[in-house]
Each structure stands twice: as C-alpha cells, then as structure tokens.
Design an enzyme around this catalytic site. Structure first.
Site, PDB file in Angstrom:
ATOM      1  N   ASP A 238       0.871  -1.165   0.000  1.00  0.00           N
ATOM      2  CA  ASP A 238       0.000   0.000   0.000  1.00  0.00           C
ATOM      3  C   ASP A 238       0.915   1.224   0.000  1.00  0.00           C
ATOM      4  O   ASP A 238       2.099   1.139   0.348  1.00  0.00           O
ATOM      5  CB  ASP A 238      -0.977   0.019   1.188  1.00  0.00           C
ATOM      6  CG  ASP A 238      -2.178   0.937   0.895  1.00  0.00           C
ATOM      7  OD1 ASP A 238      -2.083   1.786  -0.022  1.00  0.00           O
ATOM      8  OD2 ASP A 238      -3.212   0.817   1.590  1.00  0.00           O
TER       9      ASP A 238
HETATM   10  C1  BGC Z   1      -4.895   3.455  -0.234  1.00  0.00           C
HETATM   11  C2  BGC Z   1      -4.996   2.453  -1.366  1.00  0.00           C
HETATM   12  C3  BGC Z   1      -4.765   3.148  -2.677  1.00  0.00           C
HETATM   13  C4  BGC Z   1      -3.410   3.827  -2.649  1.00  0.00           C
HETATM   14  C5  BGC Z   1      -3.058   4.544  -3.936  1.00  0.00           C
HETATM   15  C6  BGC Z   1      -3.605   4.253  -0.311  1.00  0.00           C
HETATM   16  O1  BGC Z   1      -3.610   5.286   0.617  1.00  0.00           O
HETATM   17  O2  BGC Z   1      -4.982   2.793   1.003  1.00  0.00           O
HETATM   18  O3  BGC Z   1      -6.245   1.828  -1.344  1.00  0.00           O
HETATM   19  O4  BGC Z   1      -4.851   2.217  -3.715  1.00  0.00           O
HETATM   20  O5  BGC Z   1      -3.408   4.779  -1.600  1.00  0.00           O
HETATM   21  O6  BGC Z   1      -3.840   5.678  -4.110  1.00  0.00           O
END
Ligand code: BGC
Length: 667
Positions: A238
């Site tokens: 993530d």
């Molecule tokens: C979120 C993800 C997301 C990623 C990219 C993160 O903060 O938890 O779900 O895909 O950002 O935007």
C-alpha cells in the site's frame, strides 16, 4: 524428459534457497542498479521504465469504483457497498468487463482494487469500498469482478491484505487475532479471489498483524499467500506501507509504492553487507517482469461507447438498492398517485462516491438527475423537486413556517425524502463516528413520516440505524447506498416500478451501535486492536447472541413474492425450486447456509456457503442447484493450526435472508 529436467532444476534451486525465476533472459540484461530501481515506482502511479531491456513501465489507477485517470473516460460505478447487495455473480463479471474496457481506454495497466476487507464494524470509513461482513459473499463477488477486469488484458491488485478493518491509525496499529479468526473470516475473501480468479497482483495493507507489519510479514506474503494458496503474481505495498528494507522484499513484497528514491541505495548497501543476495532480489524483480509480460492491454478501441458503460453502472445500481419496507406506496404508479414531492439536498444528484483514493468523479452531464428520471419513467405521474425548502438540507422552521409549508404540500399524494449525512462521512483515512442520521434530520423525518405515502431513501456507505420512530411511520424505506453516476436512474426506475427491487443487504443493520461487540474496543487503543469476538462477526454475532436487529444480513423485499420448495441434497449438489408467486417479473437472491447441530466446537449458528440469483417471470418456477464439498463442514483449528472437519451433524438451510430460512435438511 523435459519435465524431469525442470523438476531437477527446481529441486536444486530450492536446495540452495533460491526460487526458480521465469524471466532469466531479461534478468541477465539488467544491471544491479536497474534491478534495485525496479523495486520501487517511477512516480506515484507508474513503475520504472526499462523498455529497451524488455520491462516497460506500467500505469496504475485507483479503483475500486472503476479506473479514474481521465475524467472524460471514466465511469463512477455503484460503490461496492451496493455491488455486493446484488448477490449476482454474472452481473459482477459484466461490471468487471466494463471496468476492464475503461482501463483499456484510459491505458491503465493495473487497477488498484477491488478491496475485499471484511466489514467488522459499520464505523469503518472505507466500508463503501468493501463488499460485506461475510467472507464468502465478498470473495465470490470479487472473484467474478476480477475475472471480468482481467479478461480485458489488464491486471488488478486485490487489496488491502489484510486485517485493515478500520481506518483509525491504520499506519501504526496491530490487528491481533488468532489463526482461526484469520483463516475463517479475514483471510477467506482473499483466498477465494486468489484461488478462483488468479489476480495478477495483491496489495498488502498498512497495519501490523500480531505485531508484524503486513508489508514484511513472511507468514502472510509467502507461507499463506504463495505456499498455501498458490499465488504466483506480484505483491505491491500500500502507498507508504513499507518500513524496513530489505526485510520487506525478503518476506515476499515485490514492489514498493509510491516511488522512493532511497530504495536502490538502501538495497545495494544491504547487498554489500550480505543482508540480501542478488538471487533474492532477482526473485522480486522477476515477479515484476512477469507482471509486465502478463499484461496484454490492447489500448483504446474505436468502438468504445461510454454510454454503454454508463448503462452497466445503471443496471448494477438497480440490482443493488434494497427495499427495506413497503406498506404499499411503492411502486409510484399513476393508478395510485398523481403528484409526488421530492425532498433532500442531494435528491437531484444523489451521492456518487465515497471520498479518498477511491473517489471517482464523473462529468456533471453524466451524473443522472433523479427527479428528471422520475418524470421520464413515471408514466405521467408528476414529480416536483422542493429544493427551496431545506437550506443546507435540514429545516430550521418556526411554527408558522411549518404551517405554511404543510399547507403547500396538501396538493401532493406521496413524498420522497432522499437523506444522507452528506458526502464526507464515508471516506478513507478516517472512520464514521455514528450509524445514525443527524438528529435534526431525524426530527424532520419524524414530522413528515406522519403523512401518508412517505418514502425514505437512505444514502450511506454502510449500515444505518434509526433513533426516532420515523421508520414506523414511513410507508416505505429504501437503502440506496452510494449509487455511482447512474444511481439516479436506477432509483427512479425502482420507485416507479419500471424495474423491480432484487437487492439484499450484504451487512446487518443493527438497532444500535452498541449491539455490535466490536465498537467497544476499536478507538480506545492506538497501538492494537484485539479481534476478541473471533469468528463471530456480523450476523454470526447477532445470531449467536440472539440479538434482534433492524434488518438482517441477506434481507430485501421485492414487488413480487417467491416460494421455495423441494430441497434435495445428493451427488454433492444442493438443489431446490423457486417460484415467482406474484404478478410481476422479479429476481430472487437465494442464500445457502450451513448450520452445525450440537457441535463440540464453538461455531456460528449458520454460515453462508453459496448464493444464486434467479430471474423469474410471474408464475415461473426454476430449479436451482449448487455444488458442495467437504470444506463446507470444516473449521480452522487453533490447536492443530489447520482446517478440520467438524464431526457433528450439519443441516443445509436455504434462506431468503439469514433470518428467513425457507427450507432445511440435515445431511
Ligand atoms: C490506499 C490504497 C490506494 C493507494 C493509492 C492508499 O492510501 O490505502 O487503497 O490504492 O493509496 O492511491
């Protein structure tokens, strides 16, 4: 002969502690500097570009409501809280194919979604992005969605792996649970998706699990994901979830996102110190190369028609909205009503998306106007929007103003209230603080629901509960959820009877927050969350504790009625008949549960094992059948650390909801 040689090579490589790589040629062309660069992004949404060496750059886009990297080419689908209520696997495949075509059009190679985290509490801010409190419903629907998306030559990364069930302190907290809880509930949707849909990537979560960061958790990323489930794709972090290098890469993470300029240096230093070997780095890089090679994105097509994709979103929204109560006002047909007043701040343009990385804007011209659609589908009934009435959404009338207003409404014979707590309550990085509507809104509902034919439409990304008695007075109640850009059309078709309701709740609507044991201990401790309720999540908890709920898991009404009969269990098949006994066409989502009888193990009263959505004309009957296998009768033993068959008797139960079991038979 060839197979024997390959097997020998595999055994030798395993003996020296290195996995066989799939792309030795490309790896041999890359320098160690290039390899260590590949371990992290080129920017926030792209991987590194070494196209001349056979590793082109990949473009990512956030989901899970559809890719959004180009406003004109994106479609905001109904949010997964609504997709899940469709209980319709075929429809999920269709939605997936549509999202895949949008990826092609936007030249997106990998969609960051779907998210299959379990709704442990209705307070989780990201519940609008997730499917259900039930692992089988979440896993099976997401698997079809993934198959649909990937059929268009693009990848998905299923997220957030795992135990990220609230947003509070998500980057620091440890989710603590036993292995039974992990395997039966929180890992299970991921397992189903990995095994059934073979996603090309998976995204680890921000949190720790039992004190070990998901991003550097070897048990999770290698032992369970790869060795137990057979995942052969790439693991991406993530965004910002990486803490320790090289530990994360050694544990099974392959790509750190977003771009981190320090990673190549850190990894080369680790190599020099002997903390990691080049062969180990090759394993991660090899998986990134394989991902690049597996993606066969055909790119934009000249035949692309955005309104055809909008139609898919409209169809899905119509199947996901749930009729909770109907004392006869619905559908609003000309034989019953002539003039209908519509209220609500977002009644014209209902909420389309929760906020955060999932937020998917849509051009205003493509966001359907609910009131216009009511007039389009209303067969001559007149629908008037009363926008001037509620500045800010909530009335602050004195007595005289109420009287004048009531007088004005006397010419109407039905009233639709579209209510919500606004568009900022469901979102990423924070949680909901309540499952109740604003108390002034509740007071207004109490006042208005005294009128005949009042229909309340609730918008929210997760379960809500009433405080005042408006729900008793309201003629009809609809859960609209967050319906995407075509939600207005879907709702109008349903309320006018142009379409029939067939959505069922994918999460329990309890009477009050305190009925759920989870809410006691989630915000109190900023370091760890104890999953003390174990496998008793959602309806599993309410059933085990005999708790009355507002509306149970799996519940939803229709304009017609269905009769279930003739349950047969033989040859590893459960079959039964469903008949449409009303006078309009409709679809029923039948649910198949397993109920253990006198088990020595503490097990839920019933657990969903499969579900089928059946379309029936008036009077039509169909036989439905689903396969079952021995895994339906197992539990995960903490003592043995493996799945075990429960030797007790089991009953198969077929229900119209988790609390409306129509047929049952002991095995
Ligand atoms: C979120 C993800 C997301 C990623 C990219 C993160 O903060 O938890 O779900 O895909 O950002 O935007």
């Amino acid at each position: 002969m060839k197979k024997v040689v390959l097997l020998a090579l595999l055994l030798v490589s395993m003996a020296i502690g290195v996995c066989a790589v799939e792309n030795p040629d490309i790896l041999s062309r890359l320098t160690i500097e290039e390899k260590t660069k590949l371990l992290t992004g080129m920017n926030g949404m792209m991987t590194q570009d070494f196209a001349s060496k056979g590793v082109r750059s990949l473009k990512f886009s956030d989901g899970p409501l559809g890719p959004h990297s180009n406003l004109e080419l994106e479609v905001c689908f109904p949010n997964p809280c609504i997709l899940a209520n469709t209980f319709n696997k075929d429809l999920m495949r269709r939605v997936g194919e549509s999202m895949g075509r949008l990826c092609n059009q936007q030249q997106v190679d990998m969609l960051l979604g779907p998210g299959v985290n379990i709704k442990r509490t209705p307070l989780c801010g990201r519940n609008f992005e997730y499917f259900s409190e039930d692992p089988v419903l979440a896993g099976e629907l997401a698997a079809e969605l993934v198959k649909g998306i990937q059929s268009r030559g693009v990848a998905v990364s299923v997220k957030h792996f795992f135990a990220n069930n609230i947003e509070f302190n998500r980057g620091a907290i440890s989710s603590d649970m036993d292995m039974r809880t992990a395997h039966e509930i929180y890992l299970r949707p991921f397992e189903i998706v990995v095994k059934k849909a073979k996603p090309l990537a998976i995204m680890c979560s921000y949190n720790k699990i039992n004190d070990v960061w998901a991003s550097e958790n070897k048990w999770l990323l290698t032992d369970v994901l790869r060795n137990e489930w057979g995942f052969d794709g790439m693991v991406v972090s993530d965004w910002g979830a990486v803490h320790t290098r090289p530990a994360c890469f050694k544990a099974g993470l392959d790509l750190q996102m977003p771009d981190d300029a320090s990673t190549p240096g850190v990894m080369q230093e680790a190599l020099e110190k002997g903390e990691v070997t080049e062969a180990e780095i090759d394993v991660n890089v090899d998986r990134i190369i394989s991902l690049v090679r597996r993606i066969q994105n055909p790119g934009p097509s000249e035949d692309f028609d955005i309104m055809a994709e909008h139609q898919v979103a409209a169809d899905a929204a119509a199947e996901g909205m749930v009729l909770l109560k109907n004392s006869g006002a619905l559908p609003l047909t000309p034989d019953k009503v002539k003039k209908v007043a519509v209220f609500g701040t977002d009644a014209r343009k209902p909420l389309i998306s929760g906020s955060g990385s999932a937020y998917t804007p849509a051009p205003d011209s493509r966001v359907d106007d609910f009131v216009d659609m009511l007039n389009r589908y209303g067969n001559g009934v007149q629908f008037d929007y009363k926008d001037r009435v509620f500045p800010g959404g909530i009335p602050t009338f004195d007595h005289g103003q109420w009287a004048a207003f009531n007088g004005e409404l006397n010419g109407y014979d039905a009233f639709i209230f579209v209510v919500s707590n606004g568009n900022t309550t469901d979102g990423e990085a924070y949680d909901r603080t309540t499952i109740n509507f604003d108390s002034r809104l509740e007071a207004m509902l109490l006042h208005f629901c005294g009128r005949k034919n009042t229909i309340v439409v609730m918008q929210s990304g997760s379960a809500m509960a009433p405080v005042y008695d408006w729900y008793k007075r309201a003629n009809s109640i609809v859960y609209m959820g967050i319906g995407g850009e075509a939600g207005g059309t879907a709702l109008a078709r349903l309320l006018t009877g142009d379409a029939n309701f067939s959505g069922k709740l994918s999460e329990t609507f309890s009477w009050r927050l305190s009925d759920n044991p989870v809410n006691e201990n989630i915000f109190g401790n900023s370091e760890r969350i104890k999953y003390d309720e174990g496998v008793f999540v959602g309806y599993r908890w309410y059933d085990a504790n005999d708790k009355d709920v507002w509306y149970p898991f799996g519940y939803g009404l229709s304009y017609t009625t269905f009769e279930y009969s003739d349950l047969q269990i033989r040859d590893n098949k459960v079959s039964f008949k469903i008949k449409n006994t009303g006078d309009v066409a409709g679809a029923e989502a039948a649910q198949i549960y397993v109920h253990p009888i006198d088990s020595q193990v503490s097990r839920p009263v019933r657990e969903l094992k499969d579900f089928v959505k059946v379309y029936l004309e008036p009077g039509e009957e169909k036989t439905v059948s689903v396969n079952y296998n021995s895994s339906w009768f197992t539990y995960y033993s903490n003592e043995e650390n493996r799945w075990m068959r429960d030797t007790c008797k089991h009953e198969i139960q077929v229900g119209a909801s988790s609390r409306d079991i129509r047929l049952s038979k002991a095995l």
